[in-house]
Design a protein around this motif. Structure first.
Motif, PDB file in Angstrom:
ATOM      1  N   ALA A   1     -53.769 -24.224  81.420  1.00  0.00           N
ATOM      2  CA  ALA A   1     -52.320 -24.078  81.443  1.00  0.00           C
ATOM      3  C   ALA A   1     -51.499 -25.088  80.770  1.00  0.00           C
ATOM      4  N   LEU A   2     -52.111 -26.516  80.802  1.00  0.00           N
ATOM      5  CA  LEU A   2     -51.331 -27.551  80.125  1.00  0.00           C
ATOM      6  C   LEU A   2     -51.335 -27.356  78.662  1.00  0.00           C
ATOM      7  N   ALA A   3     -52.344 -26.666  78.130  1.00  0.00           N
ATOM      8  CA  ALA A   3     -52.201 -26.572  76.606  1.00  0.00           C
ATOM      9  C   ALA A   3     -51.789 -25.110  76.366  1.00  0.00           C
ATOM     10  N   GLY A   4     -51.327 -24.494  77.276  1.00  0.00           N
ATOM     11  CA  GLY A   4     -50.606 -23.164  77.024  1.00  0.00           C
ATOM     12  C   GLY A   4     -51.435 -22.024  76.778  1.00  0.00           C
ATOM     13  N   ALA A   5     -52.656 -22.137  77.382  1.00  0.00           N
ATOM     14  CA  ALA A   5     -53.661 -21.252  77.100  1.00  0.00           C
ATOM     15  C   ALA A   5     -53.590 -20.062  78.371  1.00  0.00           C
ATOM     16  N   VAL A   6     -54.101 -19.007  78.385  1.00  0.00           N
ATOM     17  CA  VAL A   6     -54.098 -18.070  79.592  1.00  0.00           C
ATOM     18  C   VAL A   6     -55.388 -18.097  80.260  1.00  0.00           C
ATOM     19  N   VAL A   7     -55.233 -18.315  81.664  1.00  0.00           N
ATOM     20  CA  VAL A   7     -56.085 -18.338  82.349  1.00  0.00           C
ATOM     21  C   VAL A   7     -56.792 -17.212  83.227  1.00  0.00           C
ATOM     22  N   VAL A   8     -57.951 -16.844  83.007  1.00  0.00           N
ATOM     23  CA  VAL A   8     -58.324 -15.415  83.528  1.00  0.00           C
ATOM     24  C   VAL A   8     -59.320 -15.527  84.614  1.00  0.00           C
ATOM     25  N   GLY A   9     -59.545 -14.624  85.492  1.00  0.00           N
ATOM     26  CA  GLY A   9     -60.475 -14.570  86.405  1.00  0.00           C
ATOM     27  C   GLY A   9     -60.667 -15.434  87.679  1.00  0.00           C
ATOM     28  N   PRO A  10     -61.289 -15.244  88.934  1.00  0.00           N
ATOM     29  CA  PRO A  10     -61.236 -16.238  89.958  1.00  0.00           C
ATOM     30  C   PRO A  10     -62.322 -17.157  89.513  1.00  0.00           C
ATOM     31  N   SER A  11     -62.085 -18.223  90.478  1.00  0.00           N
ATOM     32  CA  SER A  11     -63.036 -19.332  90.304  1.00  0.00           C
ATOM     33  C   SER A  11     -63.405 -19.911  91.924  1.00  0.00           C
ATOM     34  N   LEU A  12     -63.902 -20.971  91.977  1.00  0.00           N
ATOM     35  CA  LEU A  12     -64.094 -21.516  93.266  1.00  0.00           C
ATOM     36  C   LEU A  12     -63.488 -22.885  93.376  1.00  0.00           C
ATOM     37  N   PHE A  13     -63.474 -23.585  94.621  1.00  0.00           N
ATOM     38  CA  PHE A  13     -62.514 -24.790  94.813  1.00  0.00           C
ATOM     39  C   PHE A  13     -63.124 -25.685  95.725  1.00  0.00           C
ATOM     40  N   GLY A  14     -63.293 -26.855  95.617  1.00  0.00           N
ATOM     41  CA  GLY A  14     -63.870 -27.766  96.508  1.00  0.00           C
ATOM     42  C   GLY A  14     -62.897 -28.965  96.677  1.00  0.00           C
ATOM     43  N   ALA A  15     -62.743 -29.442  98.065  1.00  0.00           N
ATOM     44  CA  ALA A  15     -61.699 -30.734  98.132  1.00  0.00           C
ATOM     45  C   ALA A  15     -62.819 -31.652  98.475  1.00  0.00           C
ATOM     46  N   SER A  16     -62.305 -32.897  98.902  1.00  0.00           N
ATOM     47  CA  SER A  16     -62.989 -33.906  99.211  1.00  0.00           C
ATOM     48  C   SER A  16     -63.871 -33.461 100.503  1.00  0.00           C
ATOM     49  N   GLU A  17     -65.071 -34.279 100.596  1.00  0.00           N
ATOM     50  CA  GLU A  17     -66.176 -34.009 101.813  1.00  0.00           C
ATOM     51  C   GLU A  17     -65.388 -34.598 103.240  1.00  0.00           C
TER      52      GLU A  17
END
Length: 415
Positions: free
Chosen positions: A191-207
């Protein structure tokens, strides 16, 4: 609206928003079972509060807010888990299976993973709402229950911090490997580079490594983060929590202060010269619901250490640290006594049905800037014409007037 109408409306909302709330949970949970719990409880709450559920797009944002709070409670382990529906679990397992193959090929993105590990939970959540959920600042504001301007500023700062974290640094050690965090990082980088983000992904916070009614502890890189939800926790419970993370020599004292100033009261005494502690209470509600104050400390601290941490006083509770009596919500809210004579200021205090006590602010000698405070000065030593510097309160019905002695006044020994 009768119950049948409520049910029809709820079913319509579920069909319209289910996939989006499901994706929100999947990207933030470490297992399909946990994601199933979050989704199920979110919709149970929506059914119970169907009268509060907004129509249209506002309803989707309202559900994001509910899911966010459910997820926070889920991580703390304080909410009872609802019975998981087999169909929902199977559906989420399919989503995880579809992404697991992609995650095996993320090793080349260690730099992005490391950059994400340097961000706070609050920053990662902001970036996730903007990129995964595709919310604009106004919509993010509704989810986080803040103003649009605040959401816009927070998001801008989160992006700047991520961009800075991506900058190469020599011998920077990788902290917390996480394919979910790395994938979010790739999305932000794109996004910062102006690209298109496609598709779901996963997310992990601190433990999260410990949770109780009074305190939650996260491991964040080389530090432990402590989030307090009780102002007067049981010392035995804190001792148990500290032992859990190997900090047996750490003691924490929570000090009641004005709700306007908890962040300004923070002290850290230690024998380990490399140990560090930081106040983080300003953003702690974004990590733990009902959080009142927080701090982080070096994980491998050696020797005894003590943290003194301000926490908002309860209504009617005396402050352990003085507050400006003119602050909003305090005894003399909006009343400025600075520069007034001691006699005039005392009269104003008594008009508010408060008691007066005095302190003298003696200027330092030898040309040094600042002053030394003489406390509990009797009224007989106060010249009515001397000027007031500040007015403090301990929330106990007494206003402490700090008075500047006149040029002819003689300081007591030691001052």
């Amino acid at each position: 609206m009768n119950e049948q109408d409520d049910q029809s409306r709820f079913e319509a909302v579920y069909r319209r928003t289910h996939e989006q709330i499901l994706g929100y949970a999947v990207r933030r949970c470490s297992s399909p079972e946990d994601a199933a719990d979050v989704v199920a409880e979110t919709y149970v709450i929506a059914w119970r509060r169907i009268a509060e559920l907004p129509d249209g797009e506002a309803g989707r944002l309202w559900l994001y807010g509910v899911a966010r709070r459910v997820l926070a409670n889920h991580r703390r382990g304080e909410r009872r888990r609802l019975t998981r529906h087999t169909e929902l679990t199977d559906e989420i397992e399919h989503l995880y299976a579809a992404t697991s193959h992609q995650n095996e090929h993320q090793s080349e993105h260690d730099g992005v993973d490391e950059a994400m590990s340097m961000l706070s939970d609050a920053d990662r959540e902001l970036l996730a709402l903007a990129l995964w959920e595709e919310l604009d600042p106004g919509e993010i504001a509704q989810v986080l229950d803040c103003s649009r301007n605040a959401a816009r500023i927070r998001l801008h700062r989160a992006r700047k911090r991520f961009a800075k974290a991506l900058e190469p640094a020599p011998a920077r050690r990788r902290l917390m490997p996480s394919p979910r965090r790395a994938l979010l990082g790739l999305a932000v980088a794109a996004a910062l580079a102006g690209a298109v983000v496609v598709g779901p992904s996963l997310f992990g916070a601190s433990e999260q490594v410990y949770a109780s009614q009074a305190v939650t502890i996260d491991r964040v890189g080389d530090e432990y983060a402590f989030y307090f939800t009780e102002g007067d926790p049981d010392p035995a419970e804190l001792k148990k929590a500290f032992h859990k993370v190997g900090l047996d020599n750490l003691t924490v004292t929570l000090i009641p202060v004005s709700p306007r100033q908890p962040g300004s009261v923070f002290g850290f005494e230690k024998s380990d010269p490399d140990a560090k502690a930081t106040f983080t209470g300003d953003s702690c509600p974004e990590r733990v619901d009902d959080c009142i104050t927080a701090f982080s400390v070096t994980a491998d601290i050696e020797g005894p250490a003590e943290v003194r941490l301000g926490r908002p006083a309860k209504p009617g509770e005396k402050y352990a640290y003085p507050a400006d009596a003119s602050w909003p919500g305090e005894a003399l809210a909006g009343v400025n006594l600075q520069g007034r004579s001691a006699a005039e200021a005392a009269g104003v205090v008594r008009e508010h049905h408060l008691k007066v006590s005095y302190a003298l602010d003696w200027p330092l000698r030898n040309g040094d800037k600042g002053w030394r405070v003489e406390e509990d000065v009797p009224a007989s030593r106060i010249d009515p014409g001397w000027q007031v510097a500040t007015a403090d309160t301990y929330n106990d019905g007494v206003i402490v007037l700090h008075v500047v002695p006149g040029p002819s006044a003689t300081p007591p020994p030691g001052f």
